[in-house]
Design an enzyme around this catalytic site. Structure first.
Site, PDB file in Angstrom:
ATOM      1  N   GLY A   1       0.797  -1.233   0.000  1.00  0.00           N
ATOM      2  CA  GLY A   1       0.000   0.000   0.000  1.00  0.00           C
ATOM      3  C   GLY A   1       0.828   1.282   0.000  1.00  0.00           C
ATOM      4  O   GLY A   1       0.281   2.373   0.019  1.00  0.00           O
TER       5      GLY A   1
ATOM      6  N   HIS B   1     -11.423  -6.338  -4.089  1.00  0.00           N
ATOM      7  CA  HIS B   1     -10.088  -6.845  -4.416  1.00  0.00           C
ATOM      8  C   HIS B   1     -10.219  -8.363  -4.527  1.00  0.00           C
ATOM      9  O   HIS B   1     -10.501  -9.040  -3.534  1.00  0.00           O
ATOM     10  CB  HIS B   1      -9.080  -6.472  -3.322  1.00  0.00           C
ATOM     11  CG  HIS B   1      -7.746  -7.135  -3.491  1.00  0.00           C
ATOM     12  ND1 HIS B   1      -6.587  -6.437  -3.764  1.00  0.00           N
ATOM     13  CD2 HIS B   1      -7.368  -8.435  -3.454  1.00  0.00           C
ATOM     14  CE1 HIS B   1      -5.579  -7.271  -3.881  1.00  0.00           C
ATOM     15  NE2 HIS B   1      -6.019  -8.503  -3.690  1.00  0.00           N
TER      16      HIS B   1
ATOM     17  N   GLU C   1      -3.486 -10.182  -8.942  1.00  0.00           N
ATOM     18  CA  GLU C   1      -4.483  -9.359  -8.258  1.00  0.00           C
ATOM     19  C   GLU C   1      -5.324  -8.559  -9.259  1.00  0.00           C
ATOM     20  O   GLU C   1      -4.792  -8.003 -10.227  1.00  0.00           O
ATOM     21  CB  GLU C   1      -3.799  -8.386  -7.293  1.00  0.00           C
ATOM     22  CG  GLU C   1      -3.071  -9.079  -6.154  1.00  0.00           C
ATOM     23  CD  GLU C   1      -2.581  -8.125  -5.070  1.00  0.00           C
ATOM     24  OE1 GLU C   1      -2.368  -8.604  -3.949  1.00  0.00           O
ATOM     25  OE2 GLU C   1      -2.409  -6.915  -5.341  1.00  0.00           O
TER      26      GLU C   1
ATOM     27  N   ARG D   1       5.560 -14.294  -5.302  1.00  0.00           N
ATOM     28  CA  ARG D   1       6.020 -14.946  -4.067  1.00  0.00           C
ATOM     29  C   ARG D   1       4.842 -15.625  -3.398  1.00  0.00           C
ATOM     30  O   ARG D   1       3.708 -15.487  -3.830  1.00  0.00           O
ATOM     31  CB  ARG D   1       6.574 -13.874  -3.124  1.00  0.00           C
ATOM     32  CG  ARG D   1       5.532 -12.779  -2.888  1.00  0.00           C
ATOM     33  CD  ARG D   1       5.910 -11.825  -1.790  1.00  0.00           C
ATOM     34  NE  ARG D   1       5.126 -10.595  -1.848  1.00  0.00           N
ATOM     35  CZ  ARG D   1       3.908 -10.435  -1.349  1.00  0.00           C
ATOM     36  NH1 ARG D   1       3.302 -11.442  -0.747  1.00  0.00           N
ATOM     37  NH2 ARG D   1       3.273  -9.292  -1.455  1.00  0.00           N
TER      38      ARG D   1
ATOM     39  N   ARG E   1      -6.124 -11.309  10.050  1.00  0.00           N
ATOM     40  CA  ARG E   1      -4.741 -10.998  10.420  1.00  0.00           C
ATOM     41  C   ARG E   1      -4.744 -10.302  11.778  1.00  0.00           C
ATOM     42  O   ARG E   1      -5.404  -9.279  11.948  1.00  0.00           O
ATOM     43  CB  ARG E   1      -4.104 -10.054   9.394  1.00  0.00           C
ATOM     44  CG  ARG E   1      -3.986 -10.638   8.004  1.00  0.00           C
ATOM     45  CD  ARG E   1      -3.082  -9.738   7.169  1.00  0.00           C
ATOM     46  NE  ARG E   1      -3.153 -10.070   5.754  1.00  0.00           N
ATOM     47  CZ  ARG E   1      -2.264  -9.637   4.856  1.00  0.00           C
ATOM     48  NH1 ARG E   1      -1.250  -8.870   5.229  1.00  0.00           N
ATOM     49  NH2 ARG E   1      -2.393  -9.961   3.585  1.00  0.00           N
TER      50      ARG E   1
HETATM   51  P1  ADP Z   1       0.175  -9.589   0.875  1.00  0.00           P
HETATM   52  O1  ADP Z   1      -0.255  -9.115   2.202  1.00  0.00           O
HETATM   53  O2  ADP Z   1      -0.913  -9.576  -0.105  1.00  0.00           O
HETATM   54  O3  ADP Z   1       0.942 -10.862   0.872  1.00  0.00           O
HETATM   55  P2  ADP Z   1       1.729  -7.193   0.890  1.00  0.00           P
HETATM   56  O4  ADP Z   1       2.101  -6.377  -0.299  1.00  0.00           O
HETATM   57  O5  ADP Z   1       0.806  -6.593   1.885  1.00  0.00           O
HETATM   58  O6  ADP Z   1       1.173  -8.526   0.303  1.00  0.00           O
HETATM   59  O7  ADP Z   1       3.087  -7.581   1.604  1.00  0.00           O
HETATM   60  C1  ADP Z   1       3.308  -8.788   2.303  1.00  0.00           C
HETATM   61  C2  ADP Z   1       4.119  -8.541   3.529  1.00  0.00           C
HETATM   62  O8  ADP Z   1       5.377  -8.010   3.214  1.00  0.00           O
HETATM   63  C3  ADP Z   1       3.454  -7.583   4.474  1.00  0.00           C
HETATM   64  O9  ADP Z   1       3.628  -8.098   5.765  1.00  0.00           O
HETATM   65  C4  ADP Z   1       4.184  -6.273   4.250  1.00  0.00           C
HETATM   66  O10 ADP Z   1       4.252  -5.525   5.429  1.00  0.00           O
HETATM   67  C5  ADP Z   1       5.541  -6.754   3.827  1.00  0.00           C
HETATM   68  N1  ADP Z   1       6.176  -5.902   2.802  1.00  0.00           N
HETATM   69  C6  ADP Z   1       5.636  -5.436   1.674  1.00  0.00           C
HETATM   70  N2  ADP Z   1       6.533  -4.751   0.947  1.00  0.00           N
HETATM   71  C7  ADP Z   1       7.690  -4.785   1.649  1.00  0.00           C
HETATM   72  C8  ADP Z   1       9.016  -4.279   1.437  1.00  0.00           C
HETATM   73  N3  ADP Z   1       9.336  -3.594   0.368  1.00  0.00           N
HETATM   74  N4  ADP Z   1       9.962  -4.532   2.369  1.00  0.00           N
HETATM   75  C9  ADP Z   1       9.648  -5.238   3.459  1.00  0.00           C
HETATM   76  N5  ADP Z   1       8.433  -5.740   3.714  1.00  0.00           N
HETATM   77  C10 ADP Z   1       7.469  -5.530   2.834  1.00  0.00           C
HETATM   78  P1  ADP Z   2       0.339  -2.938  -3.473  1.00  0.00           P
HETATM   79  O1  ADP Z   2       1.505  -3.265  -4.346  1.00  0.00           O
HETATM   80  O2  ADP Z   2       0.665  -1.924  -2.447  1.00  0.00           O
HETATM   81  O3  ADP Z   2      -0.339  -4.153  -2.953  1.00  0.00           O
HETATM   82  P2  ADP Z   2      -1.884  -2.636  -5.373  1.00  0.00           P
HETATM   83  O4  ADP Z   2      -1.658  -2.105  -6.740  1.00  0.00           O
HETATM   84  O5  ADP Z   2      -2.109  -4.091  -5.248  1.00  0.00           O
HETATM   85  O6  ADP Z   2      -0.674  -2.168  -4.448  1.00  0.00           O
HETATM   86  O7  ADP Z   2      -3.092  -1.855  -4.716  1.00  0.00           O
HETATM   87  C1  ADP Z   2      -3.398  -1.961  -3.338  1.00  0.00           C
HETATM   88  C2  ADP Z   2      -4.899  -1.813  -3.128  1.00  0.00           C
HETATM   89  O8  ADP Z   2      -5.359  -0.567  -3.638  1.00  0.00           O
HETATM   90  C3  ADP Z   2      -5.726  -2.853  -3.867  1.00  0.00           C
HETATM   91  O9  ADP Z   2      -5.875  -4.011  -3.109  1.00  0.00           O
HETATM   92  C4  ADP Z   2      -7.039  -2.125  -4.085  1.00  0.00           C
HETATM   93  O10 ADP Z   2      -7.833  -2.200  -2.928  1.00  0.00           O
HETATM   94  C5  ADP Z   2      -6.614  -0.695  -4.268  1.00  0.00           C
HETATM   95  N1  ADP Z   2      -6.465  -0.342  -5.712  1.00  0.00           N
HETATM   96  C6  ADP Z   2      -5.385  -0.523  -6.469  1.00  0.00           C
HETATM   97  N2  ADP Z   2      -5.562  -0.073  -7.727  1.00  0.00           N
HETATM   98  C7  ADP Z   2      -6.818   0.417  -7.762  1.00  0.00           C
HETATM   99  C8  ADP Z   2      -7.612   1.064  -8.773  1.00  0.00           C
HETATM  100  N3  ADP Z   2      -7.150   1.310  -9.990  1.00  0.00           N
HETATM  101  N4  ADP Z   2      -8.875   1.449  -8.429  1.00  0.00           N
HETATM  102  C9  ADP Z   2      -9.353   1.227  -7.199  1.00  0.00           C
HETATM  103  N5  ADP Z   2      -8.664   0.646  -6.200  1.00  0.00           N
HETATM  104  C10 ADP Z   2      -7.405   0.239  -6.472  1.00  0.00           C
HETATM  105 MG    MG Z   3      -1.304  -5.631  -4.060  1.00  0.00          MG
END
Ligand code: ADP
Ligand code: ADP
Ligand code: MG
Length: 465
Positions: free
Chosen positions: A165, A208, A275, A292, A338
């Site tokens: 995010g 999502h 996603e 991953r 979570r």
């Molecule tokens: P998801 O929850 O869908 O697996 P996230 O993008 O939220 O994917 O990231 C997974 C985990 O990795 C989260 O606990 C987040 O805090 C951590 N995380 C995400 N990006 C980074 C980063 N660049 N460096 C370290 N931790 C990260």
């Molecule tokens: P991250 O790499 O931080 O996970 P994402 O691109 O997956 O970033 O976006 C994180 C969240 O933001 C998504 O789970 C969704 O809820 C919201 N989001 C992302 N892109 C859009 C979009 N184009 N319109 C509306 N919501 C979005």
């Molecule tokens: Mg994402």
């Protein structure tokens, strides 16, 4: 099969990997920082090694230290887990060069999919719909403004390297664009060392929806159904479930096929997640691929019966997938909450501390993935996730009831957590109906926090069934 795996991670995901390895008779080497000497992963692995000081940059992100630990202990493979180095293509390359099997896709694939701007282009070429927006990275504020006018406000400015995010800003009007661009870019440079930006139209009131992918080195790509992760706060997931109430069989088949096409276009190998955002009108758009294992992977394990981490190990050893698309059937309903060490009443400030008392839920259909134990001191340096509470039941309603009673059984004393809030979400009428979208937390947080003050802890969200 693999002989000895270095686990370049900590916490519950390190334990998850150790467990899969033990059941496959694979030895494990855990690494830990000086802050993690008493961490469970360091105790449960076959061997463990201190790799540096508390700061992640000096330990879990220290590539040299990880590679020499793997060499010194004779490992033949490395599992990156999630977070930390798990989406770093240079590290994946370095592992291969050092003679290790990297448990994940190659550096090239991570590069192709890891840049979110590049992944958009790739998905588009594979015929997968993407959100209207920029073709590749933006050249600057001026181009961003032009594009935003074209697609129409509101838009999202996103960092190509973003994750969790971060590096993302919503822009509602032209005069906000420049400030938002600069702020998002600065955050991306600080968090990811990369200021490349792109732009997407904001899809209003979306869900999502993500698809779990598994692919092997023989070219088989299979999806294991979806997870609905629309309950988010600040674009971070809080609750995930499968199957999603928002999909019917036709839409599921269409989105699953699109996810497989995106993975195939990238030459994907291993576990990954595609996603999407899904509009209320039923239009879906690719947003990114996570290359991953994901935090919420057990949701899929519960409904499909597939052990995704074992499958990752098999694929890394060069074995074909142990199932075909036809073998995958979703049974019943699974939900994950979570649990974070944080204080919802203080703007979710992380609150690490000593676990004075711990009682975990159990019984039929309950799974808890955690690295906590009674007396364990949660260090302040890392992610605030301390436990994942999961349930599986024949129907969604039974799963919700099972989650409520699981959260009622859960006792974590010593620091505040968001468990009561999760419990209230399980009683919310919108959640129970399954009619929520990604705006759920923003619209309901105040009400939920107010309720949590007037209710006894974990004993009484209003029954709305
Ligand atoms: P998801 O929850 O869908 O697996 P996230 O993008 O939220 O994917 O990231 C997974 C985990 O990795 C989260 O606990 C987040 O805090 C951590 N995380 C995400 N990006 C980074 C980063 N660049 N460096 C370290 N931790 C990260
Ligand atoms: P991250 O790499 O931080 O996970 P994402 O691109 O997956 O970033 O976006 C994180 C969240 O933001 C998504 O789970 C969704 O809820 C919201 N989001 C992302 N892109 C859009 C979009 N184009 N319109 C509306 N919501 C979005
Ligand atoms: Mg994402």
């Amino acid at each position: 099969m693999l002989k000895r795996v270095l686990i370049a991670n900590r916490g519950e995901i390190a334990l998850r990997i150790i467990r899969a390895c033990r059941e496959l008779d694979i030895e494990t080497v855990a690494v830990y920082s000086t802050a993690d000497e008493s961490a469970l992963h360091a105790q449960l692995a076959t061997r463990s090694l201190c790799i540096g000081p508390a700061r992640a940059a000096d330990s879990y992100l220290n590539q040299d230290a990880l590679l020499s630990a793997a060499k010194a202990t004779g490992c033949d493979a490395l599992h990156p887990g999630y977070g930390f180095l798990s989406e770093n293509p240079d590290f994946a390359d370095r592992c291969i060069k050092a003679g290790l099997k990297y448990i994940g896709p190659s550096g090239d694939v991570i590069r192709r999919m890891g840049s979110k701007a590049a992944a958009r282009t790739l998905a588009q070429q594979a015929g997968v719909p993407v959100v209207p927006g920029s073709d590749g990275p933006l050249k600057g504020v001026k181009q961003a403004k032009q594009l935003a006018e074209q697609v129409g406000y509101p838009v999202l400015l996103k960092a190509s390297a973003g994750g969790g995010g971060r590096g993302m800003r919503q822009v509602d009007a032209p005069e906000e664009l420049e400030g938002a661009y600069k702020a998002a870019q600065a955050e991306a440079i600080a968090c990811f060392g990369n200021g490349e930006m792109y732009l997407e139209k904001l899809v209003l009131n979306p869900r999502h929806i993500e698809f779990q992918i598994m692919a092997d080195t023989q070219g088989h790509v299979v999806h294991l159904g979806e997870r609905d992760c629309s309950i988010q706060r600040r674009r971070q997931k809080l609750v995930e479930e499968s199957p999603s109430k928002a999909l019917n069989p036709e839409l599921r088949a269409k989105m699953g096929a699109a996810a497989v096409a995106a993975a195939q276009a990238a030459g994907y190998v291993g576990a990954g997640t595609v996603e999407f955002v899904l509009s209320p009108q039923g239009e879906f758009y690719f947003i990114e691929m996570n290359t991953r294992i994901q935090v919420e992977h057990p949701v899929t394990e519960l409904v499909t019966g597939v052990d995704l981490v074992k499958e990752q190990l098999r694929v890394a050893a060069g074995l074909p997938l142990s199932f075909t698309q036809e073998d995958i059937h979703v049974t019943g309903h699974a939900i994950e909450c979570r649990i974070n060490a944080e204080d919802p009443e203080q703007d979710f400030r992380p609150c690490p501390g000593k676990t004075e008392f711990l009682h975990l839920p159990g019984g039929p259909g309950v799974r808890v993935d955690t690295a906590l134990y009674g007396g364990y001191e949660v260090p302040p340096y890392y992610d605030s996730l301390v436990a994942k509470v999961l349930v599986h039941a024949p129907t969604r309603l039974e799963a919700i009831r099972r989650m409520r009673r699981s959260l009622e059984e859960l006792v974590i004393e010593g620091y505040p957590t968001n468990a009561s809030l999760a419990h209230l979400i399980m009683h919310d009428s919108e959640f129970v109906k399954g009619s929520y979208d990604t705006g759920f937390m923003d619209s309901n947080l105040e009400k939920l926090l107010e309720l949590s003050k007037t209710c006894d802890k974990l004993s009484g969200g209003k029954e709305q069934l």
